[in-house]
Scaffold this motif. Structure first.
Motif, PDB file in Angstrom:
ATOM      1  N   ILE A   1       5.451  17.823 -13.900  1.00  0.00           N
ATOM      2  CA  ILE A   1       5.142  16.628 -13.035  1.00  0.00           C
ATOM      3  C   ILE A   1       5.343  17.092 -11.494  1.00  0.00           C
ATOM      4  CG2 ILE A   1       6.418  14.658 -11.986  1.00  0.00           C
ATOM      5  CD1 ILE A   1       7.495  14.117 -14.748  1.00  0.00           C
ATOM      6  N   ILE A   2       6.443  18.056 -11.119  1.00  0.00           N
ATOM      7  CA  ILE A   2       6.517  18.470  -9.643  1.00  0.00           C
ATOM      8  C   ILE A   2       5.310  19.487  -9.320  1.00  0.00           C
ATOM      9  CG2 ILE A   2       7.904  19.622  -7.891  1.00  0.00           C
ATOM     10  CD1 ILE A   2      10.372  18.406  -9.511  1.00  0.00           C
ATOM     11  N   THR A   3       5.103  20.566 -10.103  1.00  0.00           N
ATOM     12  CA  THR A   3       3.919  21.429  -9.943  1.00  0.00           C
ATOM     13  C   THR A   3       2.541  20.565  -9.763  1.00  0.00           C
ATOM     14  OG1 THR A   3       5.052  23.168 -11.110  1.00  0.00           O
ATOM     15  CG2 THR A   3       2.660  23.296 -10.701  1.00  0.00           C
ATOM     16  N   SER A   4       2.291  19.460 -10.525  1.00  0.00           N
ATOM     17  CA  SER A   4       1.070  18.873 -10.338  1.00  0.00           C
ATOM     18  C   SER A   4       1.300  18.005  -9.090  1.00  0.00           C
ATOM     19  CB  SER A   4       1.036  17.624 -11.551  1.00  0.00           C
ATOM     20  OG  SER A   4       0.013  16.908 -11.503  1.00  0.00           O
ATOM     21  N   LEU A   5       2.385  17.378  -8.691  1.00  0.00           N
ATOM     22  CA  LEU A   5       2.366  16.696  -7.406  1.00  0.00           C
ATOM     23  C   LEU A   5       2.153  17.631  -6.235  1.00  0.00           C
ATOM     24  CD1 LEU A   5       5.157  14.028  -8.174  1.00  0.00           C
ATOM     25  CD2 LEU A   5       2.551  13.674  -7.993  1.00  0.00           C
ATOM     26  N   ASP A   6       2.762  19.049  -6.197  1.00  0.00           N
ATOM     27  CA  ASP A   6       2.637  19.999  -5.326  1.00  0.00           C
ATOM     28  C   ASP A   6       1.113  20.216  -4.937  1.00  0.00           C
ATOM     29  OD1 ASP A   6       5.288  20.158  -4.908  1.00  0.00           O
ATOM     30  OD2 ASP A   6       5.776  22.025  -6.050  1.00  0.00           O
ATOM     31  N   ASN A   7       0.470  20.255  -6.020  1.00  0.00           N
ATOM     32  CA  ASN A   7      -0.900  20.512  -5.694  1.00  0.00           C
ATOM     33  C   ASN A   7      -1.911  19.476  -5.773  1.00  0.00           C
ATOM     34  OD1 ASN A   7      -0.684  23.447  -6.219  1.00  0.00           O
ATOM     35  ND2 ASN A   7      -0.050  22.879  -8.633  1.00  0.00           N
ATOM     36  N   ASP A   8      -1.355  18.297  -5.573  1.00  0.00           N
ATOM     37  CA  ASP A   8      -1.944  16.920  -5.130  1.00  0.00           C
ATOM     38  C   ASP A   8      -2.653  17.220  -3.614  1.00  0.00           C
ATOM     39  OD1 ASP A   8      -2.784  14.268  -4.654  1.00  0.00           O
ATOM     40  OD2 ASP A   8      -1.325  13.441  -6.135  1.00  0.00           O
ATOM     41  N   SER A   9      -3.833  16.792  -3.666  1.00  0.00           N
ATOM     42  CA  SER A   9      -4.509  16.711  -2.339  1.00  0.00           C
ATOM     43  C   SER A   9      -4.028  15.677  -1.380  1.00  0.00           C
ATOM     44  CB  SER A   9      -6.016  16.554  -2.741  1.00  0.00           C
ATOM     45  OG  SER A   9      -6.215  15.206  -3.315  1.00  0.00           O
ATOM     46  N   ALA A  10      -3.301  14.725  -1.987  1.00  0.00           N
ATOM     47  CA  ALA A  10      -3.013  13.697  -1.051  1.00  0.00           C
ATOM     48  C   ALA A  10      -1.617  14.297  -0.542  1.00  0.00           C
ATOM     49  CB  ALA A  10      -2.903  12.376  -1.714  1.00  0.00           C
ATOM     50  N   GLN A  11      -0.845  15.392  -0.763  1.00  0.00           N
ATOM     51  CA  GLN A  11      -0.038  15.976  -0.316  1.00  0.00           C
ATOM     52  C   GLN A  11       1.239  14.868  -0.270  1.00  0.00           C
ATOM     53  OE1 GLN A  11      -1.164  17.157   3.515  1.00  0.00           O
ATOM     54  NE2 GLN A  11      -1.757  19.404   2.526  1.00  0.00           N
TER      55      GLN A  11
ATOM     56  N   GLY B   1       0.874  -1.228  -0.008  1.00  0.00           N
ATOM     57  CA  GLY B   1      -0.149  -0.038  -0.046  1.00  0.00           C
ATOM     58  C   GLY B   1       0.880   1.279   0.062  1.00  0.00           C
ATOM     59  N   ARG B   2       1.979   1.106  -0.442  1.00  0.00           N
ATOM     60  CA  ARG B   2       3.061   2.297  -0.412  1.00  0.00           C
ATOM     61  C   ARG B   2       3.167   2.932  -1.927  1.00  0.00           C
ATOM     62  NH1 ARG B   2       7.928   1.599   2.585  1.00  0.00           N
ATOM     63  NH2 ARG B   2       8.616  -0.458   1.809  1.00  0.00           N
ATOM     64  N   GLY B   3       3.854   3.840  -2.094  1.00  0.00           N
ATOM     65  CA  GLY B   3       4.263   4.341  -3.284  1.00  0.00           C
ATOM     66  C   GLY B   3       3.305   4.807  -4.447  1.00  0.00           C
ATOM     67  N   GLY B   4       2.050   4.796  -3.942  1.00  0.00           N
ATOM     68  CA  GLY B   4       1.054   5.733  -4.770  1.00  0.00           C
ATOM     69  C   GLY B   4       0.365   4.540  -5.587  1.00  0.00           C
ATOM     70  N   GLY B   5       0.658   3.468  -5.799  1.00  0.00           N
ATOM     71  CA  GLY B   5      -0.012   2.321  -6.341  1.00  0.00           C
ATOM     72  C   GLY B   5      -0.022   2.262  -7.806  1.00  0.00           C
ATOM     73  N   LYS B   6       0.704   3.237  -8.481  1.00  0.00           N
ATOM     74  CA  LYS B   6       0.728   3.353 -10.072  1.00  0.00           C
ATOM     75  C   LYS B   6       1.995   3.859 -10.522  1.00  0.00           C
ATOM     76  CE  LYS B   6      -3.382   1.372 -11.023  1.00  0.00           C
ATOM     77  NZ  LYS B   6      -3.543   0.050 -11.892  1.00  0.00           N
ATOM     78  N   VAL B   7       2.384   3.306 -11.741  1.00  0.00           N
ATOM     79  CA  VAL B   7       3.843   4.132 -12.159  1.00  0.00           C
ATOM     80  C   VAL B   7       2.931   4.872 -13.319  1.00  0.00           C
ATOM     81  CG1 VAL B   7       5.917   3.886 -13.513  1.00  0.00           C
ATOM     82  CG2 VAL B   7       5.043   2.241 -11.643  1.00  0.00           C
ATOM     83  N   ARG B   8       3.522   6.385 -13.193  1.00  0.00           N
ATOM     84  CA  ARG B   8       3.088   7.197 -14.412  1.00  0.00           C
ATOM     85  C   ARG B   8       3.920   7.294 -15.395  1.00  0.00           C
ATOM     86  NH1 ARG B   8       0.593  12.040 -10.538  1.00  0.00           N
ATOM     87  NH2 ARG B   8      -1.375  10.629  -9.933  1.00  0.00           N
ATOM     88  N   LEU B   9       3.790   6.797 -16.691  1.00  0.00           N
ATOM     89  CA  LEU B   9       4.717   6.977 -17.967  1.00  0.00           C
ATOM     90  C   LEU B   9       4.812   8.455 -18.214  1.00  0.00           C
ATOM     91  CD1 LEU B   9       4.101   3.758 -19.375  1.00  0.00           C
ATOM     92  CD2 LEU B   9       5.293   4.152 -17.586  1.00  0.00           C
ATOM     93  N   ASP B  10       6.088   8.860 -18.533  1.00  0.00           N
ATOM     94  CA  ASP B  10       6.029  10.380 -18.989  1.00  0.00           C
ATOM     95  C   ASP B  10       7.179  10.302 -19.950  1.00  0.00           C
ATOM     96  OD1 ASP B  10       6.524  13.199 -19.237  1.00  0.00           O
ATOM     97  OD2 ASP B  10       4.797  13.106 -17.733  1.00  0.00           O
ATOM     98  N   ARG B  11       6.551  10.648 -21.205  1.00  0.00           N
ATOM     99  CA  ARG B  11       7.811  10.885 -22.352  1.00  0.00           C
ATOM    100  C   ARG B  11       8.760  11.877 -22.170  1.00  0.00           C
ATOM    101  NH1 ARG B  11       5.720   9.663 -28.410  1.00  0.00           N
ATOM    102  NH2 ARG B  11       8.041   9.721 -28.697  1.00  0.00           N
TER     103      ARG B  11
END
Length: 270
Positions: free
Chosen positions: A159-169, A89-99
């Motif tokens: 990527i980092i801006t999106s994660l900074d604004n992620d409600s899960a923090q 249950g760690r690591g976010g559960g998914k890998v996001r692929l980014d070209r």
């Protein structure tokens, strides 16, 4: 906000070559995805990935989110880590692929192979985020070194801006990428890009780990807002540092547009 970024280079991979006169790529062994520039890890690389997983699954602070280049070798490198983290249950559960984090091909007069898409990868890797969409995509005919740095910087900002604004923090980010991008990421995050892009500064050994901490006084910045506290560390690998790489100013293929070598050229281990 994200305060720690971990960067790993994929583990030891198989080889491929290119004929710079025709733009034809050839893999030394069969590739799982059928793409010649998408070889799997070697047996040694598989062992490196396991050793890397032992380290990453116990790292502090722990990993909250994972992004990767879409090439098979990067996902194969991450697999021992993600299987363990996600099962717990760690690591976010998914890998996001980014070209935007993908392979660097030198500028050419021919088109380079593109990485596999989700449909090709899903039979091999089950924990991929189908909703994430890559925005910053390398040009099909490759890039000059500065263009690659610009592409990676735009991807990191997104990527980092999106994660900074992620409600899960989430607070920590793990990225798996290639040699050239790993060097570029170090330069971008620290704001220390040399005038000579061939300078030997940030390292990128296979399955190595670089760590960056966000500067408290520059929390709103992505580019230049980080301190490197670990430069391609390999102390957790039984064979240590291997297959180091650096820019040499000869990555472009355009010089081969007229007279060209008649034999294939082995691609650097990116």
């Amino acid at each position: 906000m994200i305060d720690t970024v971990y960067i790993v280079r994929h583990a030891f991979r198989g080889n491929f070559t290119v004929n710079p006169q025709t733009g034809q790529y050839t893999a030394s062994t069969r590739t799982p995805t059928g793409i010649p520039t998408d070889p799997p890890l070697t047996a040694h690389g598989v062992e490196q990935a396991k050793e890397l997983a032992d380290h990453l699954c116990n790292i502090d602070p722990p990993i909250d989110r994972i992004y990767s280049s879409p090439f098979y070798r990067c996902l194969e490198t991450l697999k021992p880590t993600t299987e363990r983290l996600f099962a717990q249950g760690r690591g976010g559960g998914k890998v996001r692929l980014d070209r935007g984090l993908g392979e660097f091909y030198g500028k050419a007069d021919f088109s380079h192979p593109t990485p596999p898409d989700m449909a090709v990868l899903e039979p091999f890797f089950t924990d991929l985020d189908k909703e994430h969409v890559s925005i910053h995509i390398p040009h099909e005919k490759g890039e000059f070194i500065q263009e690659m740095h610009d592409r990676v910087e735009r991807a990191l900002e997104s990527i980092i801006t999106s994660l900074d604004n992620d409600s899960a923090q989430p607070q920590t980010l793990l990225i798996c990428t290639h040699a050239a991008a790993m060097i570029a990421i170090g330069r971008i995050l620290t704001g220390r890009t040399p005038d000579d892009l061939d300078e030997d500064d940030f390292q990128c050994y296979t399955a190595s780990l670089s760590t960056f901490k966000r500067k408290k006084e520059q929390k709103e910045r992505v580019a230049g807002g980080w301190e490197c506290v670990g430069n391609a560390e390999t102390y957790f690998l039984s064979q240590g540092a291997e297959r180091g790489w650096k820019f040499n100013g000869e990555e472009s293929f355009v010089s081969f547009a007229n007279p060209a070598p008649t034999q294939s050229t082995e691609i650097p281990k990116l």
